[in-house]
Design an enzyme around this catalytic site. Structure first.
Site, PDB file in Angstrom:
ATOM      1  N   ASP A  30      -3.256   8.029   8.319  1.00  0.00           N
ATOM      2  CA  ASP A  30      -4.099   7.033   8.985  1.00  0.00           C
ATOM      3  C   ASP A  30      -3.407   6.085  10.111  1.00  0.00           C
ATOM      4  OD1 ASP A  30      -2.699   5.129   7.505  1.00  0.00           O
ATOM      5  OD2 ASP A  30      -4.408   4.598   6.134  1.00  0.00           O
ATOM      6  N   HIS A  77       0.019   4.556   7.525  1.00  0.00           N
ATOM      7  CA  HIS A  77       0.554   5.132   6.341  1.00  0.00           C
ATOM      8  C   HIS A  77       0.844   6.544   6.625  1.00  0.00           C
ATOM      9  CE1 HIS A  77      -2.051   2.246   4.730  1.00  0.00           C
ATOM     10  NE2 HIS A  77      -1.168   1.725   4.114  1.00  0.00           N
ATOM     11  N   SER A  84       0.767  -1.217  -0.023  1.00  0.00           N
ATOM     12  CA  SER A  84       0.060   0.046   0.127  1.00  0.00           C
ATOM     13  C   SER A  84       1.140   1.214  -0.086  1.00  0.00           C
ATOM     14  CB  SER A  84      -0.792  -0.015   1.303  1.00  0.00           C
ATOM     15  OG  SER A  84      -0.325  -0.143   2.491  1.00  0.00           O
TER      16      SER A  84
END
Length: 394
Positions: free
Chosen positions: A356, A359, A64
């Site tokens: 978040d 990240h 991600s």
């Protein structure tokens, strides 16, 4: 997605193009293509710019942290960032990037003067001239190991990402070669690999199958698998590699939540990340002999982020522990990582480290990309930075 991939492979088969097309990347003498893309809209708008050091684009593999939106096209994936507040500072809004704005790949593209964002492989529109500046194969929640990320539903593991490059993108590049005024050589592309963290967070520290395996053994096996995968990319023509370290896993808000920490971070998670990064840095030296004509750069994002967390004010940040977006905790029925859809978001995003529960914000990504491209410190980039690697003759 499956039907689309099958049809694309069918065209490749009918054309009689081989899967290994290294021998086909040669100059063409009388052909033409326009490949510039407007970064704000994604639309074609004219001639291509001149990339730094002659780099035409990037092929990106990983999780991600470098995913440009592949998981958007996986209907049963739970790891998606296709909604606000993700992308609140990105030119086109939510795109599948797990941050408020640009991720490291976008920012490296800026440094390399690439004329477009690197498109996601799973997007049906990623074909034709749109692949000439590279393709992003990364998938949120995925890892080096095939079973990493299974708790997040459908993700694309690293082996499948490499197969997608070999079986779909390489033949499509060969098909485009005949339309271009210049040669398409894989020497002119960066191969960026940013993965490994999920193999610890969502595999080693979570599953029962690894409980009798020591951290050292797991890490040795993990880096051995990555070594094999890098050799596979090299056999397909990759020559310039950028290997991103694992970030300090134990310092992320989701890990710290409700757990005892030392100096604000969980040390056993950071120890795992540091051990993997030590192995990864060693690969840079060891792989040169096994991958002729290759150049590798190790980017120590662990140190870059850890330095910010230790002394955020000196690095231009005010908060290294709070999430910028509203995150539902595990006790509230969330996963402690992803932003709530339409949830609240901080106004001072450039001063926070984490967007978040896992990240970093675009502001942190800016520092990582800038140092990856131009830092002179071998503790941050090893053995050299990306700018020097891309301008040197191998």
């Amino acid at each position: 997605m499956a039907a689309n991939k099958s049809s694309r492979l069918g065209v490749v088969f009918l054309l009689g193009l081989p899967l290994l097309v290294l021998a086909c990347f040669f100059p063409c003498s009388s052909c033409h293509c326009d490949v510039s893309v407007n970064k704000n809209t994604g639309d074609h708008d004219g001639e291509a710019g001149v990339a730094s050091g002659g780099i035409k684009g990037m092929f990106v593999f990983g999780s991600s942290l470098v995913d440009n939106g592949n998981n958007n096209f996986l209907p049963d994936s739970l790891a998606k960032a296709d909604y606000l507040p993700y992308g609140i500072d990105f030119p086109i809004g939510p795109s599948g990037r797990f941050t408020n704005g640009k991720n490291v790949i976008d920012l490296l593209g800026d440094h390399l003067k690439l004329p477009s964002f690197v498109p996601a492989f799973a997007d049906p529109k990623t074909k034709g001239t749109k692949i000439l500046h590279g393709v992003n194969f990364a998938s949120g929640a995925s890892g080096i190991l095939d079973d990493t990320g299974s708790l997040a539903g459908h993700v694309i593991n690293l082996n499948q990402q490499i197969r997608n490059f070999e079986e779909v993108t390489l033949p499509e590049l060969e098909a485009e070669r005949g339309r271009c005024t210049t040669s398409l050589s894989l020497d002119d592309y960066l191969f960026v690999v940013g993965t490994g963290g999920n193999d610890y967070s969502f595999n080693y520290f979570l599953t029962t199958s690894t409980r009798n395996v020591t951290l050292e053994t797991f890490t040795a096996n993990l880096t051995a698998s990555l070594s094999t995968q890098l050799k596979k990319l090299h056999s397909l023509g990759a020559r310039k590699f950028v290997l991103m370290s694992i970030n300090p896993l134990g310092c992320s808000p989701v890990v710290r939540m409700g757990r005892p920490t030392h100096n604000g971070c969980m040390q056993k998670m950071n120890r795992a990340a540091h051990l993997f990064n030590t192995h990864l840095k060693s690969l840079v030296d060891g792989m040169r002999a096994e991958m002729p004509r290759s150049a590798l750069v190790f980017v120590n994002s662990y140190k870059i982020i850890r330095d910010i967390i230790k002394n955020p004010i000196s690095k231009g940040f005010k908060d290294a522990s709070t999430t910028c977006c509203e995150v539902a905790s595990i006790n509230e029925g969330g996963n402690g990582i992803l932003c709530k859809k339409g949830g609240q978001v901080c106004g001072n995003r450039s001063s926070l480290v984490f967007f978040d529960g896992l990240h970093p914000t675009e502001a942190v990504n800016v520092q990582i990309a800038t140092k990856a491209f131009a830092s002179s410190l071998k503790t941050e980039v090893y053995p050299t930075n990306i700018e020097q690697m891309t301008t040197r003759n191998m």
